[in-house]
Design a protein around this motif. Structure first.
Motif, short mmCIF file in Angstrom:
data_model
loop_
_atom_site.label_atom_id
_atom_site.label_comp_id
_atom_site.label_asym_id
_atom_site.label_seq_id
_atom_site.Cartn_x
_atom_site.Cartn_y
_atom_site.Cartn_z
N ASP A 125 0.82 -1.21 0.00
CA ASP A 125 0.00 0.00 0.00
C ASP A 125 0.85 1.26 0.00
O ASP A 125 0.35 2.35 -0.29
CB ASP A 125 -0.93 0.01 1.22
N ARG A 129 2.10 -2.38 -5.82
CA ARG A 129 1.79 -3.81 -5.87
C ARG A 129 2.87 -4.59 -6.64
O ARG A 129 3.30 -5.66 -6.22
CB ARG A 129 0.45 -4.06 -6.55
N SER A 176 -5.49 -7.73 -4.74
CA SER A 176 -5.69 -6.29 -4.84
C SER A 176 -5.25 -5.78 -6.21
O SER A 176 -5.95 -5.00 -6.86
CB SER A 176 -4.90 -5.57 -3.73
N PHE A 256 -3.90 2.22 -7.68
CA PHE A 256 -2.90 2.56 -6.67
C PHE A 256 -2.24 3.90 -7.00
O PHE A 256 -2.05 4.74 -6.11
CB PHE A 256 -1.84 1.46 -6.60
N ASN A 470 -6.55 2.66 -0.82
CA ASN A 470 -5.36 2.97 -0.04
C ASN A 470 -5.14 2.02 1.13
O ASN A 470 -4.09 2.04 1.76
CB ASN A 470 -5.44 4.42 0.49
N THR A 474 -3.50 -3.99 2.66
CA THR A 474 -3.38 -4.18 4.12
C THR A 474 -4.63 -4.85 4.67
O THR A 474 -4.54 -5.78 5.49
CB THR A 474 -3.17 -2.82 4.81
#
Length: 532
Positions: A125, A129, A176, A256, A470, A474
């Motif tokens: 994050d 990635r 993600s 991202f 964001n 996580t």
């Protein structure tokens, strides 16, 4: 206008007295043809949001290449986890294993995954990635190689732990990363498609084990062994290095980049996707700027923060983690013991041809009188090929349910598949107590594998979709800690109770799966909703 052809858009002109005219002109086959709701893209300087921008790139070669690469990352992860279940029967003499130490050997990778999950998720994050995925893949391959050359139980456990610590970030980050390239209309089916690569990983390790481990190939000396199950591990490390190379050809997630305020880089990624999908020039991509509503973003963040800290938000987090925990007690608990159970049935049937016996009866014989029992003068690591064939059949049974999930998850929804999966697999866990032959054991195990696999796809979709960009890697990582804890406890419970009180493991797992299925009814509906 895209390369001389108009997008599907009904326009109203004052020159024709306000009547609607359809300006749709069919584009050549190599062009993109999309419908954008409420947007006029004849003005290429107009701001658009993320969902519109990703839809304007079309859907084609880039997304299919992305699916293959991310799918093989998922395949590699599953291979690393499940490979241990095929090693246990063969390594029991070499590493001096009993049922209890087998349980810890199955569990150590999940302990490592719990240790590394939050760290890798936070790094992804913060730094991105793609970089994290490449690093994780290289570390995983090195750890598998090292464990294959390990000559003692303690050293083998150490490298399996490090392997798990690297893998702890693979699942959260790859899900993600993949989800953030998907338009909302296709996200559910494509996430389910990627989940099907787990089945591919299971098939590969089962088929490879069937070919390599019973072959007896390798080298042995008084000080060093490189026998067939170690060679099997070395081969299993190769996909990790392969996916690390393939990831180099993919861009960073545009979602991202937007969350980091790097809008120009995000536009460049969209153009790259557009070129690959349509074959058109990058300059013809109709989006020039992306909509940035700072106040709306700040308001959304404050609302999400307040929600996370409210009682209902905390209750939602707890409920998702409980479902993740109970589901993976079955998936990574019972599933990883199937080869061991198949081996026990095979050993019993060789000693008692044609005589029926339950799992508990078979276990009692193997523990007290089998070739690897404490009463036996010798330890045999030779495993019949039929054991690996039965394992392969069990894994292959998940293919139809994976196809069903891909086709139906955006129509029937995530919750339908989760509830159906947990209830069906829970009933199969109960059914294992009542089997009386290796054949019925195989049938029930195959149905269990099929049912729980389609639920795994739905759970991965839902967990990925509920977190904002964001915090996505996580958040998924924290959710997967509960999943890894389920894998640990599932394996320890089976290892502890299978020989001492046989009926308990299957009924405990059944209770947790069915209880998790009831909780699934209270989960939010994320089907076809935009990513936060």
């Amino acid at each position: 206008m895209v390369n001389g052809c108009r997008l599907n858009n009904a326009t109203t002109s004052s020159s024709n007295n306000g009547k609607s005219t359809d300006d749709t002109q069919k584009c050549p086959k190599h062009e993109i043809e999309v419908e954008v709701l409420g947007k006029d893209f004849n003005n290429q300087n107009q701001d658009v949001d993320f969902e519109t921008a990703i839809e304007m790139t079309g859907y084609g070669r880039f997304h299919y290449f992305l699916l293959v690469v991310c799918g093989f990352v998922s395949t590699s992860e599953e291979m690393d986890v499940v490979s241990m279940s095929f090693i246990l029967p063969s390594a029991q003499c070499d590493l001096k294993l009993n049922t209890y130490t087998k349980g810890w050997l199955n569990s150590i990778i999940f302990i490592g995954m719990m240790s590394g999950a939050y760290i890798w998720g936070s790094v992804a994050d913060s730094l991105g990635r793609k970089k994290v995925l490449i690093l994780i893949s290289v570390m995983t391959g090195i750890c598998i190689l090292a464990s294959g050359f390990s000559q003692s139980y303690s050293l083998f456990m150490f490298f399996r732990f490090l392997n798990g610590a690297a893998l702890g970030g693979s699942g959260p980050v790859i899900w993600s990363y993949f989800a953030e390239f998907q338009p909302k209309k296709k996200r559910g089916s494509m996430l389910s498609f990627m989940a099907a690569f787990w089945t591919l990983g299971n098939l590969f390790v089962a088929g490879l084990a069937w070919i390599v481990i019973p072959s007896g190939i390798g080298y042995e000396s008084p000080d060093f062994k490189l026998n067939s199950w170690r060679i099997y591990l070395l081969i299993c490390s190769l996909p990790s290095f392969l996916v690390a190379m393939l990831l180099c050809f993919l861009p960073e997630s545009p979602k991202f980049l937007l969350s980091r305020g790097e809008h120009d880089k995000a536009i460049e990624v969209f153009r790259h996707i557009y070129v690959m999908n349509t074959g058109s020039d990058a300059s013809s991509y109709p989006v020039r700027t992306l909509e940035v509503a700072k106040k709306a973003i700040e308001l959304k963040f404050n609302e999400e923060y307040a929600s996370k800290n409210s009682c209902s938000g905390m209750l939602g987090d707890v409920m998702r983690n409980v479902i993740n925990f109970s589901f993976h007690i079955g998936y990574y608990g019972l599933m990883m013991w199937f080869p061991e159970l198949f081996n026990r049935f095979n050993e019993y049937s060789q000693a008692h041809p044609g005589q029926p016996a339950t799992i508990c009866g078979v276990t009692e014989y193997v523990v007290n009188s089998g070739v690897n029992s404490e009463n036996s003068a010798t330890c045999s690591e030779k495993i019949a090929g039929s054991v690996f064939l039965e394992s392969l059949i069990t894994v292959a049974a998940a293919i139809p349910s994976n196809i069903f999930a891909v086709l139906g998850i955006d129509r029937l929804g995530r919750k339908f598949f989760l509830v159906f999966s947990t209830f069906t697999s829970g009933m199969c866990a109960i059914g294992l107590y009542f089997v009386h032959s290796s054949t019925t054991n195989l049938v029930v195990s195959a149905v269990f594998s099929s049912a729980i696999s389609c639920g795994n796809a739905a759970l991965d979709c839902l967990i990925t979709e509920v977190f904002p960009t964001n915090l996505r890697a996580t958040g998924v990582a924290v959710s997967m800690i509960a999943a890894r804890l389920g894998g640990i406890i599932g394996n320890i419970v089976i290892a502890t109770l299978l020989d001492l009180y046989c009926p308990a493991p299957t009924f405990i797992i059944a209770f947790l799966l069915i209880g998790g299925g009831l909780l699934c009814l209270f989960l939010p509906n994320t089907t076809r909703a935009p990513l936060a």
